[in-house]
Design a protein around this motif. Structure first.
Motif, PDB file in Angstrom:
ATOM      1  N   SER A   1      46.787 -27.852   6.879  1.00 27.46           N
ATOM      2  CA  SER A   1      46.498 -28.393   5.891  1.00 27.46           C
ATOM      3  C   SER A   1      47.393 -28.309   4.908  1.00 27.46           C
ATOM      4  O   SER A   1      48.501 -28.516   5.115  1.00 27.46           O
ATOM      5  CB  SER A   1      45.286 -27.434   5.204  1.00 27.46           C
ATOM      6  OG  SER A   1      45.759 -26.206   4.682  1.00 27.46           O
ATOM      7  N   THR A   2      47.168 -28.672   3.851  1.00 24.38           N
ATOM      8  CA  THR A   2      48.095 -28.782   2.474  1.00 24.38           C
ATOM      9  C   THR A   2      49.093 -27.454   2.531  1.00 24.38           C
ATOM     10  O   THR A   2      49.515 -27.024   2.054  1.00 24.38           O
ATOM     11  CB  THR A   2      47.749 -29.089   1.410  1.00 24.38           C
ATOM     12  OG1 THR A   2      46.444 -28.198   1.075  1.00 24.38           O
ATOM     13  CG2 THR A   2      47.422 -30.390   0.914  1.00 24.38           C
ATOM     14  N   THR A   3      48.161 -26.690   3.331  1.00 25.71           N
ATOM     15  CA  THR A   3      48.938 -25.381   4.036  1.00 25.71           C
ATOM     16  C   THR A   3      50.195 -25.666   4.706  1.00 25.71           C
ATOM     17  O   THR A   3      50.897 -24.843   4.922  1.00 25.71           O
ATOM     18  CB  THR A   3      47.824 -25.032   4.801  1.00 25.71           C
ATOM     19  OG1 THR A   3      47.425 -25.873   5.445  1.00 25.71           O
ATOM     20  CG2 THR A   3      46.705 -24.481   4.004  1.00 25.71           C
ATOM     21  N   VAL A   4      50.221 -26.899   5.091  1.00 25.02           N
ATOM     22  CA  VAL A   4      51.563 -27.344   5.429  1.00 25.02           C
ATOM     23  C   VAL A   4      52.056 -27.576   4.217  1.00 25.02           C
ATOM     24  O   VAL A   4      51.972 -28.636   3.695  1.00 25.02           O
ATOM     25  CB  VAL A   4      51.672 -28.481   6.327  1.00 25.02           C
ATOM     26  CG1 VAL A   4      53.210 -29.043   6.489  1.00 25.02           C
ATOM     27  CG2 VAL A   4      51.397 -28.185   7.618  1.00 25.02           C
ATOM     28  N   ALA A   5      52.517 -26.407   3.500  1.00 23.26           N
ATOM     29  CA  ALA A   5      52.799 -26.522   1.945  1.00 23.26           C
ATOM     30  C   ALA A   5      54.117 -27.407   1.751  1.00 23.26           C
ATOM     31  O   ALA A   5      54.862 -27.795   2.516  1.00 23.26           O
ATOM     32  CB  ALA A   5      53.204 -25.217   1.688  1.00 23.26           C
TER      33      ALA A   5
ATOM     34  N   ASP B   1      58.448 -22.595   3.282  1.00 23.66           N
ATOM     35  CA  ASP B   1      57.897 -21.514   4.132  1.00 23.66           C
ATOM     36  C   ASP B   1      58.003 -22.164   5.548  1.00 23.66           C
ATOM     37  O   ASP B   1      57.384 -21.412   6.450  1.00 23.66           O
ATOM     38  CB  ASP B   1      56.597 -20.937   3.748  1.00 23.66           C
ATOM     39  CG  ASP B   1      55.633 -21.844   3.426  1.00 23.66           C
ATOM     40  OD1 ASP B   1      55.868 -23.226   3.388  1.00 23.66           O
ATOM     41  OD2 ASP B   1      54.454 -21.395   3.666  1.00 23.66           O
ATOM     42  N   LEU B   2      58.448 -23.177   5.859  1.00 20.72           N
ATOM     43  CA  LEU B   2      58.057 -23.935   7.192  1.00 20.72           C
ATOM     44  C   LEU B   2      59.310 -23.962   7.863  1.00 20.72           C
ATOM     45  O   LEU B   2      59.610 -24.776   8.668  1.00 20.72           O
ATOM     46  CB  LEU B   2      57.519 -25.482   6.801  1.00 20.72           C
ATOM     47  CG  LEU B   2      56.251 -25.214   6.400  1.00 20.72           C
ATOM     48  CD1 LEU B   2      55.756 -26.669   6.115  1.00 20.72           C
ATOM     49  CD2 LEU B   2      55.480 -24.972   7.543  1.00 20.72           C
ATOM     50  N   GLY B   3      60.147 -22.898   7.774  1.00 20.87           N
ATOM     51  CA  GLY B   3      61.330 -22.794   8.738  1.00 20.87           C
ATOM     52  C   GLY B   3      62.177 -23.920   9.033  1.00 20.87           C
ATOM     53  O   GLY B   3      62.765 -24.476   8.091  1.00 20.87           O
ATOM     54  N   ARG B   4      62.261 -24.465  10.077  1.00 22.66           N
ATOM     55  CA  ARG B   4      63.062 -25.647  10.607  1.00 22.66           C
ATOM     56  C   ARG B   4      62.772 -26.887   9.912  1.00 22.66           C
ATOM     57  O   ARG B   4      63.607 -27.713   9.885  1.00 22.66           O
ATOM     58  CB  ARG B   4      62.892 -25.639  12.070  1.00 22.66           C
ATOM     59  CG  ARG B   4      61.778 -26.167  12.808  1.00 22.66           C
ATOM     60  CD  ARG B   4      61.904 -26.354  14.184  1.00 22.66           C
ATOM     61  NE  ARG B   4      60.728 -26.984  14.998  1.00 22.66           N
ATOM     62  CZ  ARG B   4      60.038 -26.558  15.816  1.00 22.66           C
ATOM     63  NH1 ARG B   4      60.595 -25.529  16.486  1.00 22.66           N
ATOM     64  NH2 ARG B   4      58.928 -27.178  16.373  1.00 22.66           N
ATOM     65  N   TYR B   5      61.752 -26.950   9.079  1.00 23.43           N
ATOM     66  CA  TYR B   5      61.121 -28.181   8.407  1.00 23.43           C
ATOM     67  C   TYR B   5      61.177 -27.861   6.932  1.00 23.43           C
ATOM     68  O   TYR B   5      60.663 -28.916   6.164  1.00 23.43           O
ATOM     69  CB  TYR B   5      59.925 -28.651   8.816  1.00 23.43           C
ATOM     70  CG  TYR B   5      59.995 -29.155  10.345  1.00 23.43           C
ATOM     71  CD1 TYR B   5      60.655 -30.128  10.758  1.00 23.43           C
ATOM     72  CD2 TYR B   5      59.218 -28.311  11.513  1.00 23.43           C
ATOM     73  CE1 TYR B   5      60.811 -30.573  12.102  1.00 23.43           C
ATOM     74  CE2 TYR B   5      59.504 -28.609  12.688  1.00 23.43           C
ATOM     75  CZ  TYR B   5      60.314 -29.744  13.021  1.00 23.43           C
ATOM     76  OH  TYR B   5      60.355 -30.181  14.518  1.00 23.43           O
TER      77      TYR B   5
END
Length: 178
Positions: A19-23, A125-129
């Motif tokens: 979700s937008t949780t892909v912050a 918080d999405l590491g490589r992205y």
């Protein structure tokens, strides 16, 4: 208590992964020269964009009814080209969260409420992205999510992002391990 734990696990994975949780966050617009006219960078979604995003989420729902491997494959194939995961990474994340074949999820995208989210970037918080500002026209829209797992159904609503790039709709579902 056990019912909550069973439902909580896939909900946490999907909420954290999908979700937008892909912050992300909107970026401030770049300053323009004082004499330059300013215009909105997006006029809003076209009917074609709305249809493409609806089809994208419908396909994701259908894929879940074919098993975890097919669901993982669809997710990996339909993530934004700049936000890529392999089907194996997605499947591993699902299994790491305790999901198994028989898990299904239905996404009902409210494309009538879809609006541009110009300058949106993926969260830190999405590491490589982390910090990626994806290309294409990025939209945010409300999506109702209904999950069925081990005979129990649970639902929630989330604001999700989708993008139109070269006429194709994509989403941003993280397949990092749970």
């Amino acid at each position: 208590m056990r019912r909550t734990a069973l439902l909580g696990l896939p909900a946490v994975l999907l909420l954290a992964a999908c979700s937008t949780t892909v912050a992300g966050q909107a970026s401030p617009a770049a300053p323009t020269a004082p004499s330059a006219p300013t215009a909105p960078s997006s006029a809003g979604p076209s009917d074609a964009d709305r249809a493409a995003v609806a089809d994208l989420f419908d396909g994701l729902s259908r894929s879940s009814r074919s098993g975890l491997a097919e669901h993982a494959e669809y997710m990996a194939e339909h993530n934004h080209p700049e936000f890529t995961y392999t089907a194996d990474e997605c499947l591993s994340a699902f299994r790491g969260a305790g999901l198994e074949d028989g898990y299904t999820v239905d996404y009902v995208a409210d494309t009538d409420s879809m609006v541009p989210d110009d300058g949106w970037t993926l969260g830190a918080d999405l590491g490589r992205y982390a910090g990626l500002e994806p290309s294409g026209e990025v939209y945010v829209l409300p999506v109702d999510v209904t999950q069925t797992f081990r005979g129990t159904t649970d639902g929630y609503s989330a604001d999700l992002h989708a993008a139109i790039l070269d006429g194709t709709a994509y989403f941003f579902f993280s397949c990092d391990g749970a």
